[in-house]
Design an enzyme around this catalytic site. Structure first.
Site, PDB file in Angstrom:
ATOM      1  N   CYS A 125      72.630  76.721  24.688  1.00  9.93           N
ATOM      2  CA  CYS A 125      72.059  76.456  26.012  1.00  9.93           C
ATOM      3  C   CYS A 125      70.533  76.569  25.979  1.00  9.93           C
ATOM      4  CB  CYS A 125      72.621  77.453  27.022  1.00  9.93           C
ATOM      5  SG  CYS A 125      74.388  77.258  27.261  1.00  9.93           S
ATOM      6  N   LYS A 182      84.868  84.184  25.160  1.00 10.06           N
ATOM      7  CA  LYS A 182      84.138  83.241  24.293  1.00 10.06           C
ATOM      8  C   LYS A 182      83.208  83.996  23.351  1.00 10.06           C
ATOM      9  CE  LYS A 182      80.296  81.051  25.809  1.00 10.06           C
ATOM     10  NZ  LYS A 182      79.144  81.131  24.888  1.00 10.06           N
ATOM     11  N   ASN A 183      82.407  84.920  23.889  1.00 10.62           N
ATOM     12  CA  ASN A 183      81.348  85.529  23.084  1.00 10.62           C
ATOM     13  C   ASN A 183      81.858  86.602  22.125  1.00 10.62           C
ATOM     14  OD1 ASN A 183      79.653  83.742  24.267  1.00 10.62           O
ATOM     15  ND2 ASN A 183      78.805  85.192  25.754  1.00 10.62           N
ATOM     16  N   ARG A 235      64.780  80.814  22.319  1.00 10.27           N
ATOM     17  CA  ARG A 235      65.918  81.636  21.874  1.00 10.27           C
ATOM     18  C   ARG A 235      65.698  82.005  20.403  1.00 10.27           C
ATOM     19  NH1 ARG A 235      71.583  79.878  24.354  1.00 10.27           N
ATOM     20  NH2 ARG A 235      71.994  82.053  23.842  1.00 10.27           N
ATOM     21  N   ASP A 277      74.722  86.124  32.320  1.00 10.84           N
ATOM     22  CA  ASP A 277      75.624  84.966  32.298  1.00 10.84           C
ATOM     23  C   ASP A 277      76.367  84.783  33.603  1.00 10.84           C
ATOM     24  OD1 ASP A 277      76.560  85.311  28.795  1.00 10.84           O
ATOM     25  OD2 ASP A 277      74.762  84.557  29.782  1.00 10.84           O
ATOM     26  N   ARG A 325      82.424  73.966  27.065  1.00 10.82           N
ATOM     27  CA  ARG A 325      82.139  74.847  25.917  1.00 10.82           C
ATOM     28  C   ARG A 325      82.657  76.244  26.194  1.00 10.82           C
ATOM     29  NH1 ARG A 325      76.214  75.377  24.767  1.00 10.82           N
ATOM     30  NH2 ARG A 325      77.117  76.917  23.366  1.00 10.82           N
TER      31      ARG A 325
END
Ligand code: EPZ
Length: 428
Positions: A117, A22-23, A122, A307, A399
């Site tokens: 999230c 994903k990232n 952030r 994570d 997600r």
């Protein structure tokens, strides 16, 4: 509104195949904007954040042709605007990568402050510090929730990040590859997805060296050509299934992984008593016997990934003693423990430290996914628990986890997805 219903207690056994990271994907898709020709991107995970990124590219004017379930052709040559639609940008954190990509393409960008999230502040100050160092003008204050960045000409420079930041490292990479001259990023993030983005940029003709170390050197080029690129497997999806194997006393082959990316996770699970076997592109995780208590400190790569912190916490909650987790990356990433307490977890939280008193078992309960990896932790707990668990707010989970129900069902989980019409849900 939808939810997952899980009957816990089944040992997970068999083989699960990991999807694209994903990232990495959420940076590589915007990076296509830097190319003067179409690109083919494969191993795109079937997750909602990837679909949002593709929607943003289309909204900007890119032409997208789906080749198969995980491969798309993207033609960025028809992109004519530098403004990302607010309603799309708000849906995820990674929309900030369009800042770097559009700045690198057009010399200007307008993107909404990112969503994502909620586990503490952030900030994106390091992203903006990097853009400013390259000669861009960025807002001192954000107006109307939008960030405007512009530069007559991006000029290479040296940038020393105050903190190790995955997003800022990647965003400056995106802006610097077509800047005039040389950019040096110091105190850079070293995560596998940072390296994957650098490899993609180089496959288009960029000149990025040192990705994966804390000093990255970028020699700006004028043009980037099209490329075909396959995204690396998802380190955290793999780690989550590894945790599911340990939580259920199972025996899983986890395929399509890069074992080196999993080293810190494997080491910690072995400390907990798991037996891990590595093959070229797979790992086998077997768990017989009790989960040993141990301590975890999350750190930037190659340390234990933040994570994976919530998922690992569930294992320690079932450990044979007292365990301590220190969360060094995010200010407030233990909110999920309130939900786990409903299932019998014994833990205390004080700032960045959580202390777990291991319990012999968890019991199923109705819980909520508070964010993406908190939701993954609820799933690990539900699979291990006695009885039924229902997990609500699963949009957070979807997600970042593709085909979660199908993959878990195929390895023995008693799980289903319950779709509740919104009207019914509102009055539930
Ligand atoms: C990325 O977020 C990931 N998201 C996160 O994964 C992950 O938790 C995080 O990296 C750390 O590995 C994506 O890649 C889309 P950071 P990012 O910038 O880039 C501080 C998931 O579950 N910081 O590396 O936003 C920040 O407050 C998600 O997949 C600044 O101070 O994280 C934090 O303490 C959740 N100023 C630390 O740096 C900045 O400008 C690391 O943040 C940027 C960050």
């Amino acid at each position: 509104m939808s939810k997952y219903r899980v009957q816990g207690g089944n040992r997970l056994e068999g083989t699960v195949r990991i999807g694209g990271a994903k990232n990495a994907c959420l940076a590589i898709l915007p990076a296509v904007l830097l190319s003067d020709e179409p690109c083919r991107i494969s191993n795109i995970p079937n997750i909602s954040d990837a679909l949002v990124s593709l929607d943003i590219l289309e909204a900007l004017g890119a032409r997208i042709r789906r080749i198969d379930k995980s491969t798309v052709d993207i033609d960025p040559t028809s992109v004519s605007t530098h403004e990302v639609p607010h309603d799309l940008a708000r849906q995820m954190r990674a929309s900030y990568y369009f800042l770097g990509a559009l700045l690198g393409r057009f010399g200007e960008a307008r993107v909404a402050l990112p969503g994502g999230c909620n586990f503490g502040v952030r900030p994106i100050d390091q992203h903006l510090k990097g853009f400013t160092a390259l000669g861009a003008t960025v807002p001192a204050v954000v107006t109307n929730g939008m960030i405007d960045a512009s530069a007559d000409c991006l000029i290479g420079n040296s940038i020393y990040f105050d903190v190790v930041s995955v997003g800022a490292t990647i965003n400056v990479l995106l802006a610097a590859v077509k800047a005039r001259g040389i950019t040096i990023i110091e105190n850079a993030a070293k995560e596998p997805h940072v390296v994957d983005v650098a490899n993609f940029l180089n496959s288009m003709g960029a000149d990025v060296r040192g990705a994966g170390t804390d000093v990255i050197k970028i020699c700006g080029v004028q043009h980037l050509h099209g490329a075909e690129y396959s995204i690396i497997p998802d380190q955290i999806e793999a780690g989550t299934y590894m945790a599911c194997a340990v939580a259920t006393g199972g025996d899983l082959w986890i395929e399509n992984v890069i074992p080196k990316h999993l080293e810190s996770i494997s080491a910690k699970l072995i400390e907990m008593g798991a037996e891990i076997t590595e093959a070229d592109d797979a790992v086998r995780v077997r768990m017989n016997g009790p989960i040993h208590a141990c301590n975890i400190k999350t750190m930037p790569h190659p340390g234990f990934p933040t994570d994976m912190q919530p998922q690992a916490a569930v294992l320690l909650a079932l450990g044979d003693g007292t365990s301590i987790i220190t969360e060094n990356i995010w200010d407030n990433r233990f909110r999920y423990i309130d939900e786990l307490r409903r299932m019998g977890v014994q833990a205390t939280v004080d700032g960045k430290i959580a202390v777990f008193q291991g319990v012999p078992y968890l019991s199923g309960a109705p819980v909520r996914a508070l964010d993406l990896r908190a939701g993954a932790a609820m799933m690990v707990a539900a699979l291990a628990a006695r009885g039924q668990t229902e997990i609500e707010d699963i949009h957070f989970i979807e997600r970042g986890y593709e085909n979660f129900v199908e993959k878990l069902h195929a390895i023995g989980a008693d799980i289903c997805r319950i779709d509740i019409p919104d009207a019914v849900a509102r009055h539930a």
